[in-house]
Scaffold this motif. Structure first.
Motif, PDB file in Angstrom:
ATOM      1  N   SER A 136       0.822  -1.217   0.000  1.00 49.13           N
ATOM      2  CA  SER A 136       0.000   0.000   0.000  1.00 49.13           C
ATOM      3  C   SER A 136       0.853   1.263   0.000  1.00 49.13           C
ATOM      4  O   SER A 136       0.357   2.342  -0.315  1.00 49.13           O
TER       5      SER A 136
ATOM      6  N   GLU B 100      -8.190  -8.902   2.346  1.00 53.26           N
ATOM      7  CA  GLU B 100      -9.329  -8.251   1.677  1.00 53.26           C
ATOM      8  C   GLU B 100      -9.873  -7.081   2.481  1.00 53.26           C
ATOM      9  O   GLU B 100     -10.283  -6.073   1.909  1.00 53.26           O
TER      10      GLU B 100
ATOM     11  N   LEU C 133      -7.660  -4.207   1.742  1.00 49.38           N
ATOM     12  CA  LEU C 133      -7.782  -3.743   0.351  1.00 49.38           C
ATOM     13  C   LEU C 133      -9.059  -2.926   0.170  1.00 49.38           C
ATOM     14  O   LEU C 133      -9.061  -1.891  -0.511  1.00 49.38           O
TER      15      LEU C 133
ATOM     16  N   ILE D 214      -8.380  -0.378  -2.909  1.00 46.58           N
ATOM     17  CA  ILE D 214      -7.470  -0.929  -3.930  1.00 46.58           C
ATOM     18  C   ILE D 214      -8.229  -2.022  -4.684  1.00 46.58           C
ATOM     19  O   ILE D 214      -8.725  -2.963  -4.064  1.00 46.58           O
ATOM     20  N   PRO D 215      -8.377  -1.894  -6.031  1.00 45.88           N
ATOM     21  CA  PRO D 215      -9.109  -2.935  -6.764  1.00 45.88           C
ATOM     22  C   PRO D 215      -8.356  -4.266  -6.729  1.00 45.88           C
ATOM     23  O   PRO D 215      -7.126  -4.279  -6.841  1.00 45.88           O
ATOM     24  N   TYR D 216      -9.091  -5.368  -6.577  1.00 41.91           N
ATOM     25  CA  TYR D 216      -8.414  -6.660  -6.479  1.00 41.91           C
ATOM     26  C   TYR D 216      -9.301  -7.787  -6.975  1.00 41.91           C
ATOM     27  O   TYR D 216     -10.524  -7.658  -7.055  1.00 41.91           O
ATOM     28  N   GLN D 217      -8.644  -8.906  -7.305  1.00 39.75           N
ATOM     29  CA  GLN D 217      -9.338 -10.168  -7.573  1.00 39.75           C
ATOM     30  C   GLN D 217      -8.756 -11.195  -6.626  1.00 39.75           C
ATOM     31  O   GLN D 217      -7.654 -10.998  -6.114  1.00 39.75           O
TER      32      GLN D 217
ATOM     33  N   ASP E 296      -3.991  -7.600  -8.270  1.00 43.19           N
ATOM     34  CA  ASP E 296      -4.680  -6.476  -8.902  1.00 43.19           C
ATOM     35  C   ASP E 296      -4.967  -6.807 -10.376  1.00 43.19           C
ATOM     36  O   ASP E 296      -4.517  -7.843 -10.881  1.00 43.19           O
ATOM     37  N   PRO E 297      -5.731  -5.963 -11.070  1.00 40.88           N
ATOM     38  CA  PRO E 297      -6.113  -6.307 -12.450  1.00 40.88           C
ATOM     39  C   PRO E 297      -4.917  -6.532 -13.372  1.00 40.88           C
ATOM     40  O   PRO E 297      -5.034  -7.204 -14.399  1.00 40.88           O
ATOM     41  N   LYS E 298      -3.762  -5.997 -13.037  1.00 35.89           N
ATOM     42  CA  LYS E 298      -2.578  -6.219 -13.889  1.00 35.89           C
ATOM     43  C   LYS E 298      -1.783  -7.439 -13.449  1.00 35.89           C
ATOM     44  O   LYS E 298      -0.723  -7.730 -13.990  1.00 35.89           O
TER      45      LYS E 298
ATOM     46  N   LEU F  79      -1.008  -8.867  -4.328  1.00 36.60           N
ATOM     47  CA  LEU F  79      -1.247  -7.904  -3.239  1.00 36.60           C
ATOM     48  C   LEU F  79      -1.160  -8.554  -1.868  1.00 36.60           C
ATOM     49  O   LEU F  79      -0.921  -7.876  -0.864  1.00 36.60           O
TER      50      LEU F  79
END
Ligand code: FAD
Length: 443
Positions: free
Chosen positions: A290, A344, A347, A352-355, A381-383, A387
């Motif tokens: 972070s 989670e 996040l 912070i966007p996450y999967q 993260d999407p890229k 995380l």
């Protein structure tokens, strides 16, 4: 050069021995408030339970061994009470005699650690309300186990859970009270729920979303009144609701303190005074994912910083501390639960966007006897940047989280986990490990 060190345990003792290995020239004095230096704080709960049977095993060094092996002057029962930055000196109180004296320095290192939080609950001063930080605290808890059978542990973090487990191992009747909906904050609730279930199976009562209101002395012990008006009878209480960085000395000396209350340091672990450095639980660090300022009171960061700061003290600012991921692990009866990076809850809080990927699989090949299920969650993260990760199970949890912590350190993407070539034979693993499967699932 004359180097003074405040605090003689994880960070302080590591820095001192490293300083001596680097040079035999300097005068190094360690001041330690408690009666012991370089003791194994992390082992304290296990001597309470008896797993570490010999108390001496916890004493990694003594002032005598530090003198004979490293030519270090370690003064126990010596509290540093103030810092005079103008004259570059400290005031020390000898806790045996009450005498005060001053000692000058060229460089000063602060490693005073973190103090157990003791909120002002009514009745909190009762002598049977204990906490666990050092050898003396451990001795007091062990003494209480000789007299008492009923214990209330307040707080479901690492120390609360470890102490509760060890008291249960000693056959005590234990209730653990936790204010939040789960124990073990570094993991998400579905991982903590394994611990809740394990506690039930072991006869450890956990009361969640329950706070303490007050303590009342009774004839034999204590009555603990909870936020739901329920009362618990206890022979002794262990307060383990977290720790607070020991910043009093630094604040009084006018050193900068960060938003978290930790002593502010730059990347060389230097405080706002160039001749004063600080390490360990007392400092504010950058969380590596972070990049936020945080407090991470764990042993690896304290040791790493202690080693690194020794080089900076001697050679000028040559070594940078990168920041802390917050990798942590807990043994809870047969279970291990571990985490690294962010979970989670964090996040979401930080937007912070996450999967996420969750995998359940045996810790080694299912056809080989003794495979234990493990649950692994990887957050990215999407890229594809990893995380954080969490795992729970009976075997091999540390290995998986350590691999992911290493991958995060190296900047690997979640998809790269497919490529990690693991060691494999049926008693150890599967040819396609949970780590690899996480990589496939993220593809
Ligand atoms: P400490 O090791 O606490 O040392 C600081 C010392 O400074 C203290 O002994 C204190 O007496 C002394 N001091 C403070 N102020 C003064 C002063 N003014 N003058 C003189 N002396 C002073 N971490 C993990 O990663 N894994 C674990 O399993 C784990 N288990 C733990 C179990 C317990 C019971 C405890 C208490 C801690 C545990 N930790 C664990 C945390 C870990 O021990 C700490 O993160 C680490 O010790 C921090 O090192 P430090 O040097 O900052 O502070």
């Amino acid at each position: 050069m004359k180097i003074l060190i405040v605090g003689g345990v994880a960070g302080g003792a590591t820095a001192a021995t490293r300083l001596r290995r680097l040079s035999e020239e300097n005068q190094i004095i360690i001041f330690e408030r408690s009666g012991y230096v370089s003791f194994a704080n992390c082992g304290l709960p296990y001597h309470i339970g008896g797993t570490i049977s010999q108390r001496d095993k916890l004493l990694l060094q003594t002032p005598q061994s530090l003198k004979s092996r490293y030519n270090l002057d370690a003064r126990v029962r010596s509290e540093v009470v103030s810092i005079d930055r103008v004259n570059k000196s400290i005031e020390v109180k000898n806790l045996e005699t009450g005498a005060h004296y001053t000692e000058t320095y060229d460089k000063l290192l602060l490693s005073p650690g973190a103090d157990p939080i003791r909120p002002a609950f009514p009745g909190v001063q009762h002598p049977k309300i204990l906490s666990l930080r050092n050898i003396e605290d451990m001795d007091r808890i062990i003494e209480s186990t000789k007299q008492e059978n009923d214990f209330v542990v307040v707080g479901g973090g690492f120390i609360g859970l470890e102490v509760a487990e060890n008291l249960i191992e000693k056959g005590k009747n234990v209730t653990l009270v936790e204010l939040s909906p789960q124990v073990m904050a570094p993991v998400d609730i579905e991982f903590a729920s394994f611990l809740h279930e394990k506690a039930r199976g072991k006869g450890l009562k956990i009361l969640l979303q329950t706070g303490v209101e007050r303590f009342n002395a009774t004839g034999e012990g204590l009555e603990v009144t909870l936020s739901n008006a329920q009362t618990l009878q206890a022979g002794a209480v262990i307060l383990a609701i977290g720790v607070r960085p020991e910043n009093t000395l630094a604040k009084a000396a006018g050193l900068a303190v960060g938003v978290t209350g930790g002593i502010e340091v730059n990347r060389y672990l230097q405080t706002s005074d160039p001749d004063i450095y600080a390490v360990g639980d007392a400092i504010e660090v950058k969380q590596l994912v972070s990049e936020q300022p945080v407090l991470i009171p764990l042993a690896w960061p304290a040791n790493r910083q202690g080693r690194l700061v020794a080089d900076n003290l001697l050679y000028g600012n040559t070594h940078e501390y990168q920041g802390t991921l917050g990798s942590s692990i807990l043994k809870f009866f047969e279970l291990s639960v571990a985490a690294t990076g962010l979970n989670e809850k964090m996040l979401k809080k930080l937007h912070i966007p996450y999967q996420s990927i969750i995998i359940t699989k045996g810790h080694h090949a299912g056809y080989y006897p003794g495979a234990k299920d493990m649950v692994l969650k990887v957050l990215f993260d999407p890229k594809g940047a990893i995380l954080g990760a969490q795992a729970v199970g009976e075997e091999g949890v540390d290995k998986r989280i350590d691999i992911i912590a290493t991958a995060m350190h190296a900047g690997l993407k979640v998809q790269d986990l497919q490529e990690i070539e693991i060691t494999y034979a049926p008693p150890f693993n599967s040819a396609k490990d949970l780590i690899n499967i996480a990589g496939y699932a993220a593809e």
